[in-house]
Write a protein that holds these residues in place. Structure first.
Motif, short mmCIF file in Angstrom:
data_model
loop_
_atom_site.label_atom_id
_atom_site.label_comp_id
_atom_site.label_asym_id
_atom_site.label_seq_id
_atom_site.Cartn_x
_atom_site.Cartn_y
_atom_site.Cartn_z
N PRO B 66 0.83 -1.20 0.00
CA PRO B 66 0.00 0.00 0.00
C PRO B 66 0.86 1.25 0.00
N VAL B 67 0.45 2.26 -0.74
CA VAL B 67 1.25 3.47 -0.82
C VAL B 67 0.51 4.61 -0.12
N SER B 68 1.27 5.63 0.22
CA SER B 68 0.69 6.78 0.90
C SER B 68 -0.21 7.56 -0.05
N PRO B 69 -1.25 8.20 0.47
CA PRO B 69 -2.13 8.97 -0.41
C PRO B 69 -1.42 10.10 -1.15
N SER B 147 -2.45 7.97 -9.83
CA SER B 147 -2.94 6.75 -10.48
C SER B 147 -2.53 5.51 -9.70
N PHE B 148 -1.62 5.67 -8.73
CA PHE B 148 -1.13 4.56 -7.89
C PHE B 148 -0.69 3.37 -8.74
N ASP B 149 -0.05 3.72 -9.80
CA ASP B 149 0.44 2.71 -10.73
C ASP B 149 1.88 2.40 -10.31
N LEU B 150 2.08 1.24 -9.71
CA LEU B 150 3.40 0.99 -9.11
C LEU B 150 4.43 0.50 -10.11
N GLY B 181 -12.16 14.15 0.40
CA GLY B 181 -12.92 12.97 0.77
C GLY B 181 -12.42 11.70 0.13
N GLU B 182 -11.94 11.83 -1.09
CA GLU B 182 -11.66 10.60 -1.81
C GLU B 182 -10.34 9.96 -1.42
N LEU B 183 -9.57 10.63 -0.58
CA LEU B 183 -8.29 10.06 -0.20
C LEU B 183 -8.43 8.93 0.81
N GLU B 184 -9.52 8.95 1.58
CA GLU B 184 -9.61 8.02 2.69
C GLU B 184 -9.70 6.57 2.24
N GLY B 185 -8.69 5.82 2.64
CA GLY B 185 -8.70 4.39 2.40
C GLY B 185 -8.71 4.01 0.93
#
Lengths: 555, 204
Positions: B66-69, B147-150, B181-185
């Motif tokens: 998991p990565v940081s927001p 995009s959380f594209d690792l 709002g959209e960052l949570e989890g």
């Protein structure tokens, strides 16, 4: 000469000027939207309010309509002035859409700049409560209007009434709903329409030609001289080459007028404004052409020039210099013409030189700026002596003699002969012993000539031009020439080298220095003196300051 | 010329015999194993939550960390609720970009509601230094780097030249949400969503 004090600094200023102008003498700038030195006073924006102390009484006045008087004390940064400016800005921004990101004027917008300097307030207006006006109104073939961005300074309205006399625009409505608009059935299409975009202090009037092309902070600027008529308006070339992906190959983005009190004031005509498109035209001639194949691959300029030199030598021996002719062009700079004259008239003894053809395109003339002569340097051609005089063949006679076979070598500079001649005559011209073309664009002339040499265009070369008044003005190159193209003087220099005449000049400056020594009219001019506003020829008196104002309205 | 003095470690006689040192090294590895083993047991079997957790191995690429927001990765462009791109082609990101890797060509919208839109919006990811200045500069919240594209990897350079359609592709996942709002989890769930339609990695 009234003595005044601006922010406690005593200055002496010329009489009969307004406070905005007077403050400039003290190095103080007073913000203003509607005031413009060329136009009548409207006093509609109230941005130029300053505090004036006269006879012990202090009061706020607008700077644009107040004339300086002896003993006046002007304060431009006291608390009441700052408060007024903030208030005016808040009112102007009340219904402003704040769409700077998509506004073409962002970066050169007075409203933006003044807000950063004097406003910096938070808006008390909710975005939803703003009054909406018309956007994207088509005012004419070149201008788009956004009424929401307009600050109703009426500069454009006054320009069209007072300078061009056409009056296409007006401000209609009252209070918050007042709006700049055109008149039905009367598009904004006069030959100076582009000037309203320069005048507009905000992004309300934008140019369709420049719309969304580049952000203004990308643009690089060089001073230059317009090439479209013999007035030689002072202009600025705005170019950008780094972001070529936006429009491949388009280097110049727009032209803007540059202030010159005796040539063009603040204005320029639309013909000049949009004339830059031919510089980056897709049909630019960028490689040398040689009809005779010699098996050495594509010809370079040197090969064509050697060919020209041989043709001249051969013909001179066989038929004499009378059978050689050069059709120069009044679009060339003084340096180009000087080397042309030196090489052909002086060195080779060729006297069939001229720059004029009757079929040349002309411009329309009016008493604002435009002159009928559509070349920037005919006066220079006359002074240097490349224009035909009595006893010499004129341009049209040269063409006629070439068609009849008396002239065997013809060198044409930039002229498009297909304007004057029929197809059959052009074919006949192509079967001349030698026809060489020095030009900028591929066209009929490159097709029929034996050899074509690509030439650098005005924005790509340095040079001086003499306008109809006799004012010598200098251009600055914005970028290097395309492909193999060379400035005209370099081509004459190379040809002179082949003909046994060594020209030592390395830069146009050297040619110009040589020119000032040998041509009497250019005596005592120096290259450095020619920027920023040019110098008059030796015996031509400086013309009086002229205020552009139409007596007869343009049609 | 500057000479660098190399300090050679002189091995003692005991070290030169080799086998005792190998045994010592093996003991270090084994001790980590037993310590972790003990910690896992104590935490998960005996429920002793105060014990330091043991080391874990993430089974990449099946499992992703998991990565940081606030983590910055490949860009994406956002859409308005009506489905048009939020970008107004103001060139702020292009101006702010220190690598000059954003290429925008603006055009006039046909409907004329918002005058300007990007006809071309390309990002050359190989030039990008992932500084995030484009995101900072954007006045419309149209470009993001979340995009959380690792695994940005490919066999061809052209796969890193992202065009407008590609950048807009993942925008629908959070079209309507506001940024806070959209960052949570979200990181984990977004990774799950991305798993099937992962476009950067070549399919082969």
């Amino acid at each position: 000469m009234p003595h005044i004090e601006i922010n406690d600094k005593p200055v002496e200023v010329p009489g009969n000027i307004n406070l905005i102008k007077a403050a400039e003498f003290a190095g103080v700038s007073i913000p203003h939207f509607c005031g413009h030195p060329a136009l009548s006073v409207a006093g509609s924006c109230r941005m130029c309010q300053v505090e004036v102390e006269q006879r012990g009484r202090k009061s706020l006045v607008i700077g644009c309509s107040t004339t300086v008087a002896d003993g006046m004390k002007i304060f431009t940064d006291t608390e009441p002035v700052k408060k007024q400016r903030r208030l005016v800005l808040e009112l102007l921004l009340q219904n402003h859409p704040l769409d700077c990101p998509i506004c073409d004027d962002a970066g050169e917008c007075s409203l933006q700049n003044y807000y950063m300097d004097y406003g910096l307030h938070d808006s008390r207006m909710e975005l939803e409560d703003k009054h909406h006006k018309h956007k994207n109104i088509d005012l004419g073939p070149t201008i788009v209007h956004d009424a929401e961005r307009c600050v109703l300074c009426s500069r454009c309205v006054r320009f069209l009434r007072e300078i061009t006399g056409t009056g296409e625009l007006g401000i209609f409505g009252q209070g918050m709903t007042s709006e700049l608009s055109g008149l039905p059935g009367k598009p904004l299409d006069n030959p100076y329409a582009g000037c309203v975009v320069d005048l507009c202090p905000v992004g309300a009037l934008t140019d369709k030609d420049f719309r969304f092309k580049r952000r203004v902070w990308y643009l690089k600027k060089v001073p230059s001289i317009c090439q479209e008529c013999s007035r030689g308006c002072n202009i600025e070339i705005h170019y950008e080459m780094q972001r070529d992906y936006k429009a491949p190959g388009k280097r110049i983005q727009r032209l803007k007028p540059r202030y010159h009190e005796k040539v063009n004031e603040w204005w320029m005509c639309d013909r000049g404004r949009y004339s830059y498109h031919n510089v980056d035209a897709p049909n630019r001639l960028v490689v040398a052409q040689l009809r005779k194949s010699n098996g050495h691959g594509p010809p370079d300029i040197k090969l064509v020039i050697q060919e020209v030199a041989q043709a001249i030598k051969k013909t001179k021996e066989k038929h004499g210099t009378k059978s050689i002719a050069v059709l120069g062009n009044a679009r060339s700079s003084n340096e180009d013409m000087y080397l042309l004259q030196r090489l052909f008239s002086k060195h080779l003894g060729v006297h069939n030189l001229d720059v004029t053809l009757k079929s040349e395109p002309t411009s329309e003339e009016d008493d604002i700026l435009r002159k009928a002569d559509a070349t920037p340097n005919r006066r220079g051609a006359f002074e240097i002596g490349v224009q035909s005089s009595k006893g010499r063949l004129s341009g049209d006679e040269i063409v006629r003699h070439a068609l009849s076979g008396d002239i065997r070598v013809l060198i044409v500079v930039r002229h498009d002969l297909s304007r004057a001649l029929s197809e059959e005559q052009l074919r006949k011209l192509g079967s001349l012993d030698y026809l060489f073309y020095l030009g900028e664009h591929v066209g009929t002339m490159t097709d029929i000539s034996h050899g074509a040499i690509p030439m650098a265009m005005w924005a790509e070369r340095e040079g001086t031009y003499t306008n109809f008044q006799g004012r010598v003005q200098r251009t600055t190159p914005a970028f290097p020439p395309l492909g193999q193209a060379l400035p005209e003087w370099e081509i004459w220099k190379m040809l002179a080298g082949e003909m046994g005449l060594t020209i030592k000049a390395k830069m146009p400056k050297d040619v110009f220095t040589d020119l000032t020594r040998n041509v009497a009219a250019f005596k005592e001019l120096t290259w450095e003196d020619l920027v920023p506003s040019g110098k008059m020829l030796a015996w031509v008196p400086e013309p009086p300051h002229r205020k552009v104002q139409t007596s007869t309205p343009l049609e | 010329m500057i000479d660098k003095k190399v300090v050679r470690v002189r091995l003692s006689w005991w070290q030169k015999t080799y086998y005792p040192e190998v045994a010592r090294g093996l003991w270090i590895t084994a001790s980590h194993f037993f310590v972790n083993f003990a910690r896992h047991w104590m935490r998960h079997v005996f429920r002793m939550k105060s014990v330091t957790p043991g080391a874990v191995t993430i089974q990449y690429p099946e499992e992703k960390r998991p990565v940081s927001p606030r983590w910055r990765g490949r860009h994406r462009l956002m859409l308005r609720p009506d489905g048009s791109p939020r970008c107004v082609a103001c060139m702020m990101c292009e101006s702010a970009c220190p690598d000059e890797c954003i290429y925008i060509t603006p055009a006039e919208t046909p409907d004329g509601r918002v005058e300007k839109y990007p006809a071309v919006f390309d990002i050359d990811l190989l030039r990008c230094c992932f500084c995030g200045l484009c995101v900072e500069a954007c006045p419309e919240d149209a470009i993001r780097m979340d995009s959380f594209d690792l695994d940005l990897a490919s066999y061809a350079r052209k796969d890193f030249y992202l065009d407008r359609e590609f950048l807009l592709r993942n925008s629908e996942l959070t079209t309507h949400a506001q940024y806070d709002g959209e960052l949570e989890g979200r990181p984990v769930s977004r990774l799950n969503l991305l798993k099937d339609t992962h476009p950067t990695t070549p399919s082969g």
